[in-house]
Design a protein around this motif. Structure first.
Motif, PDB file in Angstrom:
ATOM      1  N   GLY A  79       0.388 -84.133 111.297  1.00 52.11           N
ATOM      2  CA  GLY A  79       1.154 -85.179 110.634  1.00 52.11           C
ATOM      3  C   GLY A  79       1.961 -84.653 109.462  1.00 52.11           C
ATOM      4  O   GLY A  79       1.874 -83.473 109.097  1.00 52.11           O
ATOM      5  N   PRO A  80       2.777 -85.517 108.847  1.00 52.50           N
ATOM      6  CA  PRO A  80       3.689 -85.085 107.779  1.00 52.50           C
ATOM      7  C   PRO A  80       2.961 -84.601 106.531  1.00 52.50           C
ATOM      8  O   PRO A  80       1.851 -85.048 106.229  1.00 52.50           O
ATOM      9  CB  PRO A  80       4.516 -86.343 107.488  1.00 52.50           C
ATOM     10  N   ASP A  81       3.612 -83.691 105.827  1.00 45.83           N
ATOM     11  CA  ASP A  81       3.120 -83.179 104.536  1.00 45.83           C
ATOM     12  C   ASP A  81       1.787 -82.447 104.633  1.00 45.83           C
ATOM     13  O   ASP A  81       1.048 -82.365 103.643  1.00 45.83           O
ATOM     14  CB  ASP A  81       3.011 -84.307 103.505  1.00 45.83           C
ATOM     15  N   SER A  82       1.472 -81.908 105.799  1.00 50.00           N
ATOM     16  CA  SER A  82       0.223 -81.175 105.954  1.00 50.00           C
ATOM     17  C   SER A  82       0.440 -79.691 105.712  1.00 50.00           C
ATOM     18  O   SER A  82       1.536 -79.164 105.914  1.00 50.00           O
ATOM     19  CB  SER A  82      -0.350 -81.365 107.364  1.00 50.00           C
ATOM     20  N   PHE A  83      -0.630 -79.036 105.280  1.00 47.62           N
ATOM     21  CA  PHE A  83      -0.675 -77.584 105.335  1.00 47.62           C
ATOM     22  C   PHE A  83      -1.127 -77.211 106.756  1.00 47.62           C
ATOM     23  O   PHE A  83      -1.252 -78.077 107.612  1.00 47.62           O
ATOM     24  CB  PHE A  83      -1.600 -77.046 104.253  1.00 47.62           C
ATOM     25  N   ILE A  84      -1.368 -75.963 107.029  1.00 49.96           N
ATOM     26  CA  ILE A  84      -1.565 -75.562 108.413  1.00 49.96           C
ATOM     27  C   ILE A  84      -2.925 -75.960 108.987  1.00 49.96           C
ATOM     28  O   ILE A  84      -3.100 -75.993 110.206  1.00 49.96           O
ATOM     29  CB  ILE A  84      -1.308 -74.042 108.610  1.00 49.96           C
ATOM     30  N   MET A 103      -6.732 -70.413 102.889  1.00 47.48           N
ATOM     31  CA  MET A 103      -6.447 -69.028 103.239  1.00 47.48           C
ATOM     32  C   MET A 103      -5.575 -68.947 104.491  1.00 47.48           C
ATOM     33  O   MET A 103      -4.799 -67.988 104.651  1.00 47.48           O
ATOM     34  CB  MET A 103      -7.753 -68.266 103.457  1.00 47.48           C
ATOM     35  N   ALA A 104      -5.669 -69.928 105.359  1.00 46.12           N
ATOM     36  CA  ALA A 104      -4.808 -69.932 106.545  1.00 46.12           C
ATOM     37  C   ALA A 104      -3.338 -69.999 106.140  1.00 46.12           C
ATOM     38  O   ALA A 104      -2.487 -69.355 106.759  1.00 46.12           O
ATOM     39  CB  ALA A 104      -5.168 -71.104 107.449  1.00 46.12           C
ATOM     40  N   ASP A 105      -3.034 -70.749 105.097  1.00 44.84           N
ATOM     41  CA  ASP A 105      -1.652 -70.827 104.599  1.00 44.84           C
ATOM     42  C   ASP A 105      -1.236 -69.537 103.915  1.00 44.84           C
ATOM     43  O   ASP A 105      -0.070 -69.126 104.011  1.00 44.84           O
ATOM     44  CB  ASP A 105      -1.514 -72.003 103.638  1.00 44.84           C
ATOM     45  N   VAL A 106      -2.174 -68.902 103.219  1.00 40.52           N
ATOM     46  CA  VAL A 106      -1.884 -67.606 102.600  1.00 40.52           C
ATOM     47  C   VAL A 106      -1.406 -66.622 103.662  1.00 40.52           C
ATOM     48  O   VAL A 106      -0.468 -65.841 103.445  1.00 40.52           O
ATOM     49  CB  VAL A 106      -3.130 -67.047 101.876  1.00 40.52           C
ATOM     50  N   MET A 107      -2.027 -66.657 104.824  1.00 41.90           N
ATOM     51  CA  MET A 107      -1.662 -65.760 105.917  1.00 41.90           C
ATOM     52  C   MET A 107      -0.413 -66.228 106.663  1.00 41.90           C
ATOM     53  O   MET A 107       0.437 -65.418 107.049  1.00 41.90           O
ATOM     54  CB  MET A 107      -2.831 -65.650 106.908  1.00 41.90           C
ATOM     55  N   PHE A 108      -0.323 -67.531 106.863  1.00 41.62           N
ATOM     56  CA  PHE A 108       0.716 -68.095 107.729  1.00 41.62           C
ATOM     57  C   PHE A 108       2.085 -68.182 107.067  1.00 41.62           C
ATOM     58  O   PHE A 108       3.106 -67.840 107.687  1.00 41.62           O
ATOM     59  CB  PHE A 108       0.261 -69.484 108.187  1.00 41.62           C
ATOM     60  N   PHE A 109       2.133 -68.636 105.826  1.00 44.71           N
ATOM     61  CA  PHE A 109       3.444 -68.881 105.219  1.00 44.71           C
ATOM     62  C   PHE A 109       4.354 -67.658 105.200  1.00 44.71           C
ATOM     63  O   PHE A 109       5.546 -67.783 105.522  1.00 44.71           O
ATOM     64  CB  PHE A 109       3.317 -69.454 103.797  1.00 44.71           C
ATOM     65  N   PRO A 110       3.881 -66.468 104.822  1.00 45.01           N
ATOM     66  CA  PRO A 110       4.802 -65.323 104.823  1.00 45.01           C
ATOM     67  C   PRO A 110       5.447 -65.061 106.182  1.00 45.01           C
ATOM     68  O   PRO A 110       6.601 -64.629 106.245  1.00 45.01           O
ATOM     69  CB  PRO A 110       3.910 -64.156 104.383  1.00 45.01           C
ATOM     70  N   GLN A 111       4.724 -65.338 107.267  1.00 45.94           N
ATOM     71  CA  GLN A 111       5.319 -65.137 108.587  1.00 45.94           C
ATOM     72  C   GLN A 111       6.384 -66.189 108.872  1.00 45.94           C
ATOM     73  O   GLN A 111       7.425 -65.885 109.481  1.00 45.94           O
ATOM     74  CB  GLN A 111       4.237 -65.181 109.662  1.00 45.94           C
ATOM     75  N   VAL A 112       6.141 -67.417 108.456  1.00 45.04           N
ATOM     76  CA  VAL A 112       7.154 -68.463 108.634  1.00 45.04           C
ATOM     77  C   VAL A 112       8.399 -68.127 107.814  1.00 45.04           C
ATOM     78  O   VAL A 112       9.534 -68.239 108.297  1.00 45.04           O
ATOM     79  CB  VAL A 112       6.593 -69.839 108.228  1.00 45.04           C
ATOM     80  N   LYS A 147       8.256 -77.364 102.329  1.00 47.38           N
ATOM     81  CA  LYS A 147       7.204 -77.880 101.461  1.00 47.38           C
ATOM     82  C   LYS A 147       6.481 -76.757 100.716  1.00 47.38           C
ATOM     83  O   LYS A 147       6.365 -76.775  99.487  1.00 47.38           O
ATOM     84  CB  LYS A 147       6.194 -78.675 102.304  1.00 47.38           C
ATOM     85  N   VAL A 148       6.032 -75.757 101.461  1.00 49.72           N
ATOM     86  CA  VAL A 148       5.139 -74.751 100.888  1.00 49.72           C
ATOM     87  C   VAL A 148       5.893 -73.767  99.993  1.00 49.72           C
ATOM     88  O   VAL A 148       5.320 -73.244  99.032  1.00 49.72           O
ATOM     89  CB  VAL A 148       4.375 -74.014 102.001  1.00 49.72           C
ATOM     90  N   LYS A 149       7.164 -73.527 100.257  1.00 51.36           N
ATOM     91  CA  LYS A 149       7.888 -72.536  99.455  1.00 51.36           C
ATOM     92  C   LYS A 149       8.036 -72.958  97.996  1.00 51.36           C
ATOM     93  O   LYS A 149       8.308 -72.111  97.137  1.00 51.36           O
ATOM     94  CB  LYS A 149       9.259 -72.241 100.056  1.00 51.36           C
ATOM     95  N   GLU A 150       7.829 -74.225  97.707  1.00 50.27           N
ATOM     96  CA  GLU A 150       7.913 -74.697  96.323  1.00 50.27           C
ATOM     97  C   GLU A 150       6.593 -74.560  95.567  1.00 50.27           C
ATOM     98  O   GLU A 150       6.540 -74.816  94.363  1.00 50.27           O
ATOM     99  CB  GLU A 150       8.373 -76.161  96.289  1.00 50.27           C
ATOM    100  N   ARG A 151       5.554 -74.170  96.246  1.00 46.66           N
ATOM    101  CA  ARG A 151       4.252 -74.006  95.587  1.00 46.66           C
ATOM    102  C   ARG A 151       4.354 -72.899  94.533  1.00 46.66           C
ATOM    103  O   ARG A 151       4.973 -71.851  94.774  1.00 46.66           O
ATOM    104  CB  ARG A 151       3.190 -73.670  96.631  1.00 46.66           C
ATOM    105  N   PRO A 152       3.762 -73.095  93.355  1.00 44.97           N
ATOM    106  CA  PRO A 152       3.897 -72.095  92.279  1.00 44.97           C
ATOM    107  C   PRO A 152       3.502 -70.682  92.682  1.00 44.97           C
ATOM    108  O   PRO A 152       4.165 -69.713  92.297  1.00 44.97           O
ATOM    109  CB  PRO A 152       2.987 -72.645  91.173  1.00 44.97           C
ATOM    110  N   SER A 153       2.433 -70.531  93.472  1.00 42.49           N
ATOM    111  CA  SER A 153       2.004 -69.182  93.868  1.00 42.49           C
ATOM    112  C   SER A 153       3.044 -68.509  94.755  1.00 42.49           C
ATOM    113  O   SER A 153       3.195 -67.278  94.711  1.00 42.49           O
ATOM    114  CB  SER A 153       0.661 -69.244  94.612  1.00 42.49           C
TER     115      SER A 153
END
Length: 226
Positions: free
Chosen positions: A155-160, A167-176, A198-204
């Motif tokens: 659904g909308p506004d979800s992380f992976i 940690m799944a997002d830590v691994m996944f986002f750089p590939q996206v 959505k995720v690219k705006e996260r401070p980290s």
């Protein structure tokens, strides 16, 4: 504790980026680090080889502990600093399982992206075949559609894996982000693009964004027809 850490890294490398995101999420800013150039083969320097005999980046040290594989380094940081910053591995068994499943699936995505993006670099000219290129693109399309489907179900506004950044997002986002950098189609993969936006705006993510990407917007279109 961050002052006892040292990271050799390369700009735009998803494995390097994973560790940097994890360090930010665990509130471990202030670690020593050195940006190296792949083009100048600085990852094969004696300084890197001293802690990573493979001559690869990332190369990470915490005190006397050396971890050069990004998955291992990120899990180490979570385990050593579990109560600090963002909890990246949930406590509940079913949630843990979902995170572990997706984070390790990322390796398949990484391989299939590389097979397309680096085909001409990896394969000698006299061994290249259009059929292989098309086969690699089809395999990558199938892989991307799997991830598109995962996000659709959440659904909308979800992380992976759900409502929380893990940690799944830590691994996944750089590939996206890498796929976006190389011209992935927003029309074909709308959920992946929503996730990226959505995720690219996260401070980290912003704090660890590849510096040369800031200076040079995406202009490559290798993935435009995948």
């Amino acid at each position: 504790m961050a002052e006892k850490m040292f990271l050799f890294w390369g700009s735009g490398s998803p494995p390097c980026w994973r560790i940097m995101i994890a360090l930010e999420e665990k509130k471990l800013q202030g670690y020593e680090q050195k940006l190296l150039s792949f083009e100048r083969m600085e990852h094969k320097s004696s300084d890197v080889l001293a802690i990573n005999p493979r001559g690869q980046l990332p190369s990470f040290r915490h005190g006397d502990t050396i971890l050069n594989e990004s998955f291992g380094a990120c899990q180490y940081l979570e385990n050593q600093f579990k109560s600090q910053g963002t909890q990246l591995i949930p406590d509940a068994g079913d949630e843990q399982a979902a995170v572990y499943q997706r984070m390790h699936e990322v390796l398949t995505l990484q391989d299939k992206l590389g097979a397309v993006i680096y085909y001409n670099w990896r394969v000698p000219e006299n061994e290249r075949h259009d059929s292989a290129v098309e086969r690699n693109k089809k395999a990558l399309n199938d892989e991307l559609m799997l991830w598109e489907g995962y996000l659709e179900k959440l659904g909308p506004d979800s992380f992976i894996t759900g409502k929380n950044f893990t940690m799944a997002d830590v691994m996944f986002f750089p590939q996206v982000a890498y796929a976006v950098r190389f011209g992935i189609s927003a029309d074909k993969y709308p959920k992946l693009m929503e996730y990226y936006t959505k995720v690219k705006e996260r401070p980290s993510i912003q704090a660890s964004w590849p510096p040369h990407w800031k200076d040079s917007p995406p202009t490559m279109d290798i993935l435009k027809d995948v």
